[in-house]
Enzyme design. Structure first.
Site, mmCIF file in Angstrom:
data_model
loop_
_atom_site.group_PDB
_atom_site.id
_atom_site.type_symbol
_atom_site.label_atom_id
_atom_site.label_comp_id
_atom_site.label_asym_id
_atom_site.label_seq_id
_atom_site.Cartn_x
_atom_site.Cartn_y
_atom_site.Cartn_z
ATOM 1 N N TYR A 59 4.479 6.145 10.099
ATOM 2 C CA TYR A 59 3.632 4.997 9.737
ATOM 3 C C TYR A 59 4.439 3.946 8.963
ATOM 4 O O TYR A 59 4.327 2.749 9.236
ATOM 5 C CB TYR A 59 2.423 5.474 8.922
ATOM 6 C CG TYR A 59 1.301 4.464 8.855
ATOM 7 C CD1 TYR A 59 0.227 4.525 9.738
ATOM 8 C CD2 TYR A 59 1.315 3.427 7.914
ATOM 9 C CE1 TYR A 59 -0.808 3.591 9.692
ATOM 10 C CE2 TYR A 59 0.299 2.484 7.862
ATOM 11 C CZ TYR A 59 -0.755 2.573 8.754
ATOM 12 O OH TYR A 59 -1.768 1.638 8.707
ATOM 13 N N TYR A 112 -9.044 5.064 7.920
ATOM 14 C CA TYR A 112 -9.164 5.354 9.349
ATOM 15 C C TYR A 112 -10.207 6.459 9.484
ATOM 16 O O TYR A 112 -10.022 7.552 8.956
ATOM 17 C CB TYR A 112 -7.833 5.867 9.917
ATOM 18 C CG TYR A 112 -6.735 4.826 10.037
ATOM 19 C CD1 TYR A 112 -5.937 4.474 8.946
ATOM 20 C CD2 TYR A 112 -6.467 4.216 11.259
ATOM 21 C CE1 TYR A 112 -4.923 3.549 9.072
ATOM 22 C CE2 TYR A 112 -5.444 3.287 11.396
ATOM 23 C CZ TYR A 112 -4.684 2.954 10.297
ATOM 24 O OH TYR A 112 -3.670 2.033 10.428
ATOM 25 N N LYS A 129 1.974 -0.653 15.086
ATOM 26 C CA LYS A 129 3.398 -0.673 15.413
ATOM 27 C C LYS A 129 3.887 -1.892 16.212
ATOM 28 O O LYS A 129 5.081 -2.182 16.241
ATOM 29 C CB LYS A 129 3.755 0.588 16.239
ATOM 30 C CG LYS A 129 3.783 1.863 15.425
ATOM 31 C CD LYS A 129 5.063 1.991 14.638
ATOM 32 C CE LYS A 129 4.952 2.892 13.441
ATOM 33 N NZ LYS A 129 4.549 2.236 12.194
ATOM 34 N N PRO A 177 -3.362 -0.456 18.822
ATOM 35 C CA PRO A 177 -3.077 -0.866 17.438
ATOM 36 C C PRO A 177 -3.284 0.214 16.369
ATOM 37 O O PRO A 177 -2.990 -0.021 15.200
ATOM 38 C CB PRO A 177 -4.028 -2.053 17.224
ATOM 39 C CG PRO A 177 -5.080 -1.923 18.255
ATOM 40 C CD PRO A 177 -4.497 -1.188 19.415
ATOM 41 N N HIS A 205 0.862 -1.196 0.000
ATOM 42 C CA HIS A 205 0.000 0.000 0.000
ATOM 43 C C HIS A 205 0.891 1.236 0.000
ATOM 44 O O HIS A 205 1.820 1.332 0.783
ATOM 45 C CB HIS A 205 -0.905 0.021 1.240
ATOM 46 C CG HIS A 205 -2.024 -0.970 1.185
ATOM 47 N ND1 HIS A 205 -3.202 -0.807 1.866
ATOM 48 C CD2 HIS A 205 -2.153 -2.150 0.503
ATOM 49 C CE1 HIS A 205 -4.001 -1.835 1.617
ATOM 50 N NE2 HIS A 205 -3.382 -2.664 0.808
HETATM 51 P P1 RFL Z 1 3.154 -12.290 21.002
HETATM 52 O O1 RFL Z 1 2.730 -12.270 19.569
HETATM 53 O O2 RFL Z 1 2.133 -12.053 22.044
HETATM 54 O O3 RFL Z 1 3.868 -13.691 21.243
HETATM 55 C C1 RFL Z 1 4.166 -14.160 22.529
HETATM 56 C C2 RFL Z 1 4.185 -15.666 22.506
HETATM 57 O O4 RFL Z 1 4.542 -16.134 23.809
HETATM 58 C C3 RFL Z 1 3.704 -17.210 24.154
HETATM 59 N N1 RFL Z 1 3.629 -17.340 25.626
HETATM 60 C C4 RFL Z 1 4.242 -18.315 26.323
HETATM 61 N N2 RFL Z 1 5.047 -19.310 25.943
HETATM 62 C C5 RFL Z 1 5.503 -20.153 26.894
HETATM 63 N N3 RFL Z 1 5.162 -20.035 28.215
HETATM 64 C C6 RFL Z 1 4.359 -19.057 28.634
HETATM 65 N N4 RFL Z 1 4.014 -18.973 29.931
HETATM 66 C C7 RFL Z 1 3.873 -18.113 27.679
HETATM 67 N N5 RFL Z 1 3.068 -17.035 27.748
HETATM 68 C C8 RFL Z 1 2.939 -16.572 26.491
HETATM 69 C C9 RFL Z 1 2.368 -16.851 23.522
HETATM 70 O O5 RFL Z 1 1.552 -18.006 23.331
HETATM 71 C C10 RFL Z 1 2.817 -16.244 22.191
HETATM 72 O O6 RFL Z 1 2.914 -17.209 21.164
HETATM 73 O O7 RFL Z 1 4.316 -11.232 21.290
HETATM 74 P P2 RFL Z 1 5.498 -10.658 20.302
HETATM 75 O O8 RFL Z 1 6.246 -11.788 19.658
HETATM 76 O O9 RFL Z 1 6.201 -9.673 21.113
HETATM 77 O O10 RFL Z 1 4.700 -9.943 19.103
HETATM 78 C C11 RFL Z 1 3.935 -8.797 19.346
HETATM 79 C C12 RFL Z 1 2.767 -8.725 18.352
HETATM 80 O O11 RFL Z 1 2.047 -9.946 18.396
HETATM 81 C C13 RFL Z 1 1.812 -7.549 18.652
HETATM 82 O O12 RFL Z 1 2.541 -6.432 19.037
HETATM 83 C C14 RFL Z 1 0.943 -7.196 17.425
HETATM 84 O O13 RFL Z 1 -0.030 -8.190 17.185
HETATM 85 C C15 RFL Z 1 0.246 -5.837 17.638
HETATM 86 N N6 RFL Z 1 -0.642 -5.460 16.516
HETATM 87 C C16 RFL Z 1 -0.136 -4.911 15.377
HETATM 88 N N7 RFL Z 1 1.203 -4.746 15.220
HETATM 89 C C17 RFL Z 1 1.696 -4.259 14.054
HETATM 90 O O14 RFL Z 1 2.935 -4.092 13.947
HETATM 91 N N8 RFL Z 1 0.898 -3.966 12.980
HETATM 92 C C18 RFL Z 1 -0.460 -4.119 13.047
HETATM 93 O O15 RFL Z 1 -1.151 -3.893 12.065
HETATM 94 C C19 RFL Z 1 -1.036 -4.568 14.285
HETATM 95 N N9 RFL Z 1 -2.347 -4.753 14.396
HETATM 96 C C20 RFL Z 1 -2.034 -5.661 16.629
HETATM 97 C C21 RFL Z 1 -2.876 -5.277 15.549
HETATM 98 C C22 RFL Z 1 -2.600 -6.217 17.773
HETATM 99 C C23 RFL Z 1 -3.971 -6.374 17.862
HETATM 100 N N10 RFL Z 1 -4.502 -6.938 19.037
HETATM 101 C C24 RFL Z 1 -5.032 -8.264 19.031
HETATM 102 C C25 RFL Z 1 -4.150 -6.352 20.293
HETATM 103 C C26 RFL Z 1 -4.251 -5.450 15.626
HETATM 104 C C27 RFL Z 1 -4.812 -5.964 16.794
HETATM 105 C C28 RFL Z 1 -6.301 -6.090 16.883
HETATM 106 C C1 PHB Z 2 -5.169 -4.814 10.513
HETATM 107 O O1 PHB Z 2 -5.339 -4.974 9.300
HETATM 108 O O2 PHB Z 2 -5.361 -5.737 11.328
HETATM 109 C C2 PHB Z 2 -4.755 -3.487 11.032
HETATM 110 C C3 PHB Z 2 -4.482 -2.468 10.152
HETATM 111 C C4 PHB Z 2 -4.106 -1.220 10.650
HETATM 112 C C5 PHB Z 2 -4.004 -1.016 12.004
HETATM 113 C C6 PHB Z 2 -4.262 -2.056 12.886
HETATM 114 C C7 PHB Z 2 -4.630 -3.297 12.410
HETATM 115 O O3 PHB Z 2 -3.663 0.214 12.478
#
Ligand code: RFL
Ligand code: PHB
Length: 403
Positions: free
Chosen positions: A387, A203, A299, A295, A72
């Site tokens: 971004y 957004y 980031k 989110p 994008h």
């Molecule tokens: P994770 O992905 O939470 O992975 C941690 C792992 O540790 C495991 N774990 C354990 N393992 C062993 N023993 C235990 N006791 C444990 N406890 C936990 C878990 O099962 C898991 O597999 O952390 P990590 O690797 O630091 O990654 C972070 C990202 O997952 C997170 O920041 C993103 O998902 C945030 N996020 C977004 N980030 C972006 O860069 N771009 C995006 O577009 C974006 N969109 C989002 C998002 C997060 C969202 N939610 C669900 C809050 C959209 C949403 C809706």
């Molecule tokens: C997504 O596609 O899940 C998404 C996109 C943009 C955001 C957060 C999540 O800022």
């Protein structure tokens, strides 16, 4: 069992760290408490910064992303019923973002690790950290329910276990520097079987609350609605979700969102959190284990990938040239990026969500901010630069180390 770096968590941070260290001939073992199917099926992030995309390609794990993901060049901001495009590509001298789901990144990383003999223990139980303040830390765990306790002795532990994992909590509370902000907003996220509604993300700031139109594939779309974080997803029938989306995103000129079957829905709360103690003894925290952003700035995953690049470089210097300077500066280097991402995510969240406690004066300021960012090239360039992703600190280390 013994390894050089024991990694807790097979999320983006843990898997990428293991892969980077493997390429540098440094041994790791990953402990993950969920199953492979679960981690490869959990719906989360969608936006990859240009630096994350470049890294995946440089490491030879970007083939599927380049085929199935979507580049994008901009995003759209909608307010007062009108859309305004931020041309990120032009404003940043040619940088873009990639729409490629987090669980697809996970699949690519798991496959890359398993193909090269990487050790990932899935479904482990009772993970605990010991002797972290010493040079001989170890991780204790069970390989399954009711199994014997086992130990992995290592030089370093990487706590990549997300916000709720045990690693951060293993640091004594009095030694942890933590800062946080809780928002009165939650996101109701859906996956819907509909064709794409727009070629770029939208957004929206609407008087009924924020909405975001995103995408996953030509058949599946991902949309979000601002809701009360304490609301129950059972209060949201599919009809109610579509009605609310129509009200917030349909435009004066007749443009309307397309309804379709909703195949997944949930509500997540929003917080900003930083544990500045990213290193304690021989424990290093990376990704969500150390910091959380709302989110809205997309980031979190990208920050996790940035942290582990700094950690991998520090461990490289430690093992290959017996130099600890970079490891000693791990937290300081990561935190510069973390705080800038905190600021950006807080700013996007504040600008785009409706705070029902706001006075008409504060709403006026919010709309002026949106008007400014969509009408001034300088303000738009600042949004775009953040971004698509700020430059990585380790690539600028020659300047910071000597300063
Ligand atoms: P994770 O992905 O939470 O992975 C941690 C792992 O540790 C495991 N774990 C354990 N393992 C062993 N023993 C235990 N006791 C444990 N406890 C936990 C878990 O099962 C898991 O597999 O952390 P990590 O690797 O630091 O990654 C972070 C990202 O997952 C997170 O920041 C993103 O998902 C945030 N996020 C977004 N980030 C972006 O860069 N771009 C995006 O577009 C974006 N969109 C989002 C998002 C997060 C969202 N939610 C669900 C809050 C959209 C949403 C809706
Ligand atoms: C997504 O596609 O899940 C998404 C996109 C943009 C955001 C957060 C999540 O800022």
């Amino acid at each position: 069992m013994r390894t050089q770096v024991g990694i807790i968590g097979a999320g983006p941070a843990g898997l990428m760290l293991s892969h980077l260290l493997h390429l540098d001939h440094i041994e790791t073992v990953i402990l993950e408490h969920r199953s492979r199917e679960e981690i490869e099926g959990t719906i989360r992030a969608g936006v990859l910064e240009h630096g994350t995309v470049d890294l995946m390609n440089q490491l030879g794990i970007g083939r599927r992303m380049m085929k199935e993901g979507h580049i994008h060049h901009g995003i759209e901001l909608q307010f007062n019923g009108k859309r305004h495009r931020i041309n990120m590509h032009d404003l940043t001298g040619g940088k873009d973002i990639m729409l490629y789901a987090q669980h697809e990144v996970i699949k690519d990383l798991v496959e890359a690790r398993l193909q090269t003999g990487g050790q990932i223990f899935f479904n482990v139980k009772d993970v605990s950290l010991h002797n972290i303040e010493t040079k001989n830390p170890y991780i204790q765990f069970r390989s399954g329910e009711g199994e014997e306790l086992q130990r992995i002795y290592c030089d370093f532990i990487a706590g990549c276990d997300g916000f709720h994992g045990p690693s951060r909590k293993a640091i004594p509370k009095e030694a942890r520097q933590e800062k946080q902000k809780i928002y009165p907003f939650g996101w109701l996220g859906i996956l819907a079987k509909t064709p794409p509604v727009n070629s770029e993300l939208v957004y929206t700031n609407h008087e009924k609350g924020f909405a975001l139109l995103s995408t996953r594939s030509p058949e599946i779309q991902r949309h979000y609605l601002q809701v009360d974080p304490k609301d129950d997803i059972n209060n949201w029938s599919d009809d109610r979700i579509w009605m609310e989306l129509h009200e917030r995103v349909d435009m004066e000129d007749g443009w309307t969102i397309k309804d379709g079957p909703i195949i997944q829905k949930n509500i997540v709360p929003m917080r900003s959190f930083v544990c500045e103690t990213m290193r304690y003894g021989n424990l290093f925290l990376a990704g969500d284990a150390a910091h959380i952003v709302p989110p809205t700035g997309a980031k979190g995953l990208n920050l996790a990938i940035a942290d582990v690049q700094v950690l991998a470089k520090g461990l490289h210097e430690y093992y290959k040239i017996s130099e600890e300077n970079l490891l000693n500066r791990y937290a300081e280097i990561c935190l510069r990026r973390v705080w800038k991402a905190q600021r950006f995510s807080w700013w996007m969240t504040t600008m785009l969500h409706r705070d029902y406690e706001h006075t008409p004066y504060e709403q006026g300021i919010q709309l002026a901010e949106l008007d400014y960012v969509t009408s001034s090239n300088h303000a738009a360039a600042s949004l775009a630069e953040n971004y698509v992703g700020l430059p990585l600190e380790i690539n600028m280390l020659h300047t910071t180390i000597s300063s």
